[in-house]
Design a protein around this motif. Structure first.
Motif, PDB file in Angstrom:
ATOM      1  N   SER A  29       0.830  -1.206   0.000  1.00  0.00           N
ATOM      2  CA  SER A  29       0.000   0.000   0.000  1.00  0.00           C
ATOM      3  C   SER A  29       0.865   1.256   0.000  1.00  0.00           C
ATOM      4  CB  SER A  29      -0.930  -0.009   1.213  1.00  0.00           C
ATOM      5  OG  SER A  29      -1.760   1.118   1.207  1.00  0.00           O
ATOM      6  N   ILE A  30       1.904   1.244   0.788  1.00  0.00           N
ATOM      7  CA  ILE A  30       2.827   2.387   0.845  1.00  0.00           C
ATOM      8  C   ILE A  30       3.509   2.604  -0.505  1.00  0.00           C
ATOM      9  CG2 ILE A  30       5.031   3.171   1.835  1.00  0.00           C
ATOM     10  CD1 ILE A  30       4.035   1.899   4.505  1.00  0.00           C
ATOM     11  N   GLU A  31       3.895   1.515  -1.159  1.00  0.00           N
ATOM     12  CA  GLU A  31       4.546   1.648  -2.465  1.00  0.00           C
ATOM     13  C   GLU A  31       3.596   2.213  -3.512  1.00  0.00           C
ATOM     14  OE1 GLU A  31       7.831   1.358  -3.227  1.00  0.00           O
ATOM     15  OE2 GLU A  31       8.001   1.165  -1.060  1.00  0.00           O
ATOM     16  N   TYR A  32       2.335   1.792  -3.478  1.00  0.00           N
ATOM     17  CA  TYR A  32       1.354   2.379  -4.399  1.00  0.00           C
ATOM     18  C   TYR A  32       1.160   3.868  -4.099  1.00  0.00           C
ATOM     19  CZ  TYR A  32      -0.051  -2.244  -6.123  1.00  0.00           C
ATOM     20  OH  TYR A  32      -0.077  -3.480  -6.704  1.00  0.00           O
ATOM     21  N   ASP A  33       1.167   4.218  -2.823  1.00  0.00           N
ATOM     22  CA  ASP A  33       1.058   5.635  -2.457  1.00  0.00           C
ATOM     23  C   ASP A  33       2.252   6.429  -2.976  1.00  0.00           C
ATOM     24  OD1 ASP A  33      -1.399   5.424  -1.211  1.00  0.00           O
ATOM     25  OD2 ASP A  33      -0.548   5.164   0.800  1.00  0.00           O
ATOM     26  N   ARG A  34       3.423   5.802  -2.992  1.00  0.00           N
ATOM     27  CA  ARG A  34       4.612   6.463  -3.545  1.00  0.00           C
ATOM     28  C   ARG A  34       4.438   6.727  -5.041  1.00  0.00           C
ATOM     29  NH1 ARG A  34       9.614   3.529  -3.009  1.00  0.00           N
ATOM     30  NH2 ARG A  34      10.553   5.469  -3.657  1.00  0.00           N
ATOM     31  N   VAL A  35       3.787   5.792  -5.740  1.00  0.00           N
ATOM     32  CA  VAL A  35       3.500   5.993  -7.160  1.00  0.00           C
ATOM     33  C   VAL A  35       2.591   7.213  -7.328  1.00  0.00           C
ATOM     34  CG1 VAL A  35       2.427   5.018  -9.232  1.00  0.00           C
ATOM     35  CG2 VAL A  35       3.823   3.551  -7.747  1.00  0.00           C
ATOM     36  N   LEU A  36       1.568   7.303  -6.485  1.00  0.00           N
ATOM     37  CA  LEU A  36       0.675   8.474  -6.538  1.00  0.00           C
ATOM     38  C   LEU A  36       1.435   9.767  -6.286  1.00  0.00           C
ATOM     39  CD1 LEU A  36      -2.533   7.279  -4.664  1.00  0.00           C
ATOM     40  CD2 LEU A  36      -2.352   7.984  -7.044  1.00  0.00           C
ATOM     41  N   LEU A  37       2.308   9.754  -5.305  1.00  0.00           N
ATOM     42  CA  LEU A  37       3.096  10.957  -5.009  1.00  0.00           C
ATOM     43  C   LEU A  37       3.976  11.341  -6.193  1.00  0.00           C
ATOM     44  CD1 LEU A  37       4.110  10.265  -1.308  1.00  0.00           C
ATOM     45  CD2 LEU A  37       2.543  12.034  -2.141  1.00  0.00           C
ATOM     46  N   GLN A  38       4.545  10.350  -6.872  1.00  0.00           N
ATOM     47  CA  GLN A  38       5.390  10.634  -8.035  1.00  0.00           C
ATOM     48  C   GLN A  38       4.565  11.227  -9.167  1.00  0.00           C
ATOM     49  OE1 GLN A  38       8.672  10.506  -7.985  1.00  0.00           O
ATOM     50  NE2 GLN A  38       8.810  11.255 -10.070  1.00  0.00           N
ATOM     51  N   ILE A  39       3.379  10.685  -9.388  1.00  0.00           N
ATOM     52  CA  ILE A  39       2.493  11.246 -10.420  1.00  0.00           C
ATOM     53  C   ILE A  39       2.139  12.689 -10.065  1.00  0.00           C
ATOM     54  CG2 ILE A  39       0.183  11.099 -11.431  1.00  0.00           C
ATOM     55  CD1 ILE A  39       0.454   8.020 -11.182  1.00  0.00           C
ATOM     56  N   ASP A  40       1.817  12.938  -8.804  1.00  0.00           N
ATOM     57  CA  ASP A  40       1.503  14.300  -8.366  1.00  0.00           C
ATOM     58  C   ASP A  40       2.693  15.231  -8.569  1.00  0.00           C
ATOM     59  OD1 ASP A  40      -0.919  13.229  -7.646  1.00  0.00           O
ATOM     60  OD2 ASP A  40      -0.612  13.421  -5.487  1.00  0.00           O
ATOM     61  N   PHE A  41       3.899  14.728  -8.315  1.00  0.00           N
ATOM     62  CA  PHE A  41       5.106  15.531  -8.506  1.00  0.00           C
ATOM     63  C   PHE A  41       5.290  15.883  -9.977  1.00  0.00           C
ATOM     64  CE2 PHE A  41       9.634  15.686  -9.554  1.00  0.00           C
ATOM     65  CZ  PHE A  41      10.023  16.788  -8.801  1.00  0.00           C
ATOM     66  N   ILE A  42       5.078  14.906 -10.856  1.00  0.00           N
ATOM     67  CA  ILE A  42       5.233  15.140 -12.300  1.00  0.00           C
ATOM     68  C   ILE A  42       4.314  16.262 -12.765  1.00  0.00           C
ATOM     69  CG2 ILE A  42       4.794  14.131 -14.584  1.00  0.00           C
ATOM     70  CD1 ILE A  42       5.647  11.420 -13.350  1.00  0.00           C
ATOM     71  N   TYR A  43       3.108  16.283 -12.238  1.00  0.00           N
ATOM     72  CA  TYR A  43       2.117  17.263 -12.674  1.00  0.00           C
ATOM     73  C   TYR A  43       2.057  18.492 -11.769  1.00  0.00           C
ATOM     74  CZ  TYR A  43       0.505  14.162 -16.282  1.00  0.00           C
ATOM     75  OH  TYR A  43       0.432  13.382 -17.403  1.00  0.00           O
ATOM     76  N   ALA A  44       3.020  18.626 -10.888  1.00  0.00           N
ATOM     77  CA  ALA A  44       3.123  19.799 -10.016  1.00  0.00           C
ATOM     78  C   ALA A  44       1.820  20.076  -9.262  1.00  0.00           C
ATOM     79  CB  ALA A  44       3.557  21.026 -10.811  1.00  0.00           C
ATOM     80  N   ASP A  45       1.183  19.008  -8.828  1.00  0.00           N
ATOM     81  CA  ASP A  45      -0.043  19.090  -8.035  1.00  0.00           C
ATOM     82  C   ASP A  45      -1.207  19.756  -8.770  1.00  0.00           C
ATOM     83  OD1 ASP A  45       1.004  17.690  -5.880  1.00  0.00           O
ATOM     84  OD2 ASP A  45       1.814  19.501  -4.979  1.00  0.00           O
ATOM     85  N   LEU A  46      -1.113  19.920 -10.079  1.00  0.00           N
ATOM     86  CA  LEU A  46      -2.238  20.425 -10.872  1.00  0.00           C
ATOM     87  C   LEU A  46      -2.967  19.221 -11.446  1.00  0.00           C
ATOM     88  CD1 LEU A  46      -0.394  23.292 -12.756  1.00  0.00           C
ATOM     89  CD2 LEU A  46      -1.898  23.480 -10.768  1.00  0.00           C
ATOM     90  N   ILE A  47      -3.685  18.539 -10.579  1.00  0.00           N
ATOM     91  CA  ILE A  47      -4.227  17.237 -10.934  1.00  0.00           C
ATOM     92  C   ILE A  47      -5.699  17.118 -10.579  1.00  0.00           C
ATOM     93  CG2 ILE A  47      -2.088  15.926 -10.831  1.00  0.00           C
ATOM     94  CD1 ILE A  47      -2.594  15.506  -7.896  1.00  0.00           C
ATOM     95  N   PRO A  48      -6.420  16.260 -11.308  1.00  0.00           N
ATOM     96  CA  PRO A  48      -7.821  16.023 -10.962  1.00  0.00           C
ATOM     97  C   PRO A  48      -7.935  15.161  -9.710  1.00  0.00           C
ATOM     98  CG  PRO A  48      -7.164  14.667 -12.828  1.00  0.00           C
ATOM     99  CD  PRO A  48      -6.008  15.572 -12.515  1.00  0.00           C
ATOM    100  N   ALA A  49      -9.087  15.199  -9.108  1.00  0.00           N
ATOM    101  CA  ALA A  49      -9.326  14.413  -7.902  1.00  0.00           C
ATOM    102  C   ALA A  49      -9.393  12.927  -8.233  1.00  0.00           C
ATOM    103  CB  ALA A  49     -10.633  14.854  -7.257  1.00  0.00           C
ATOM    104  N   ILE A  50      -9.213  12.115  -7.204  1.00  0.00           N
ATOM    105  CA  ILE A  50      -9.346  10.672  -7.342  1.00  0.00           C
ATOM    106  C   ILE A  50     -10.822  10.315  -7.258  1.00  0.00           C
ATOM    107  CG2 ILE A  50      -8.862   8.466  -6.212  1.00  0.00           C
ATOM    108  CD1 ILE A  50      -6.174   9.683  -5.343  1.00  0.00           C
ATOM    109  N   SER A  51     -11.278   9.524  -8.200  1.00  0.00           N
ATOM    110  CA  SER A  51     -12.672   9.084  -8.230  1.00  0.00           C
ATOM    111  C   SER A  51     -12.775   7.673  -7.663  1.00  0.00           C
ATOM    112  CB  SER A  51     -13.199   9.068  -9.662  1.00  0.00           C
ATOM    113  OG  SER A  51     -13.085  10.349 -10.231  1.00  0.00           O
ATOM    114  N   PRO A  52     -13.889   7.359  -7.018  1.00  0.00           N
ATOM    115  CA  PRO A  52     -14.057   5.991  -6.508  1.00  0.00           C
ATOM    116  C   PRO A  52     -14.067   4.984  -7.660  1.00  0.00           C
ATOM    117  CG  PRO A  52     -15.813   7.438  -5.712  1.00  0.00           C
ATOM    118  CD  PRO A  52     -15.017   8.207  -6.710  1.00  0.00           C
ATOM    119  N   VAL A  53     -13.442   3.851  -7.432  1.00  0.00           N
ATOM    120  CA  VAL A  53     -13.398   2.773  -8.413  1.00  0.00           C
ATOM    121  C   VAL A  53     -14.117   1.580  -7.793  1.00  0.00           C
ATOM    122  CG1 VAL A  53     -11.890   1.200  -9.675  1.00  0.00           C
ATOM    123  CG2 VAL A  53     -11.230   3.583  -9.388  1.00  0.00           C
TER     124      VAL A  53
END
Length: 98
Positions: A29-53
């Motif tokens: 779970s922590i590693e997946y969260d790290r992936v999310l943080l990296q994606i957020d970093f790439i887009y400089a936090d200008l990102i859409p919200a997470i939708s329920p899946v």
């Protein structure tokens, strides 16, 4: 950011978050969260919200997340950056194997 780009980004973030929520271990779970943080970093936090899946099957979640991340290249993200994020996703998946 064009609509197609925003949809791809939202899909990647939503499915990686669902993987984190459904991980079999806290480490995965922590590693997946790290992936999310990296994606957020790439887009400089200008990102859409997470939708329920509603899907909980790990293979489906992983496939959609992987595909969405691969499509970042189509929206101007450097190929090497995408490969590094995919590598992080694969590392998280290895920890998530039962």
């Amino acid at each position: 950011m064009l609509l197609a780009h925003a949809i791809t980004l939202a899909e990647a973030r939503s499915y990686v978050a669902a993987l984190a929520d459904n991980a079999v271990s806290i480490d995965a779970s922590i590693e997946y969260d790290r992936v999310l943080l990296q994606i957020d970093f790439i887009y400089a936090d200008l990102i859409p919200a997470i939708s329920p899946v509603l899907v909980t099957d790990g293979d489906v979640l992983f496939g959609v997340a992987e595909s969405a991340i691969e499509h970042f290249v189509d929206h101007g993200i450097d190929g090497l950056t995408v490969e590094l994020v995919l590598d992080m996703l694969y590392a998280a998946r290895e920890l998530d194997a039962p």
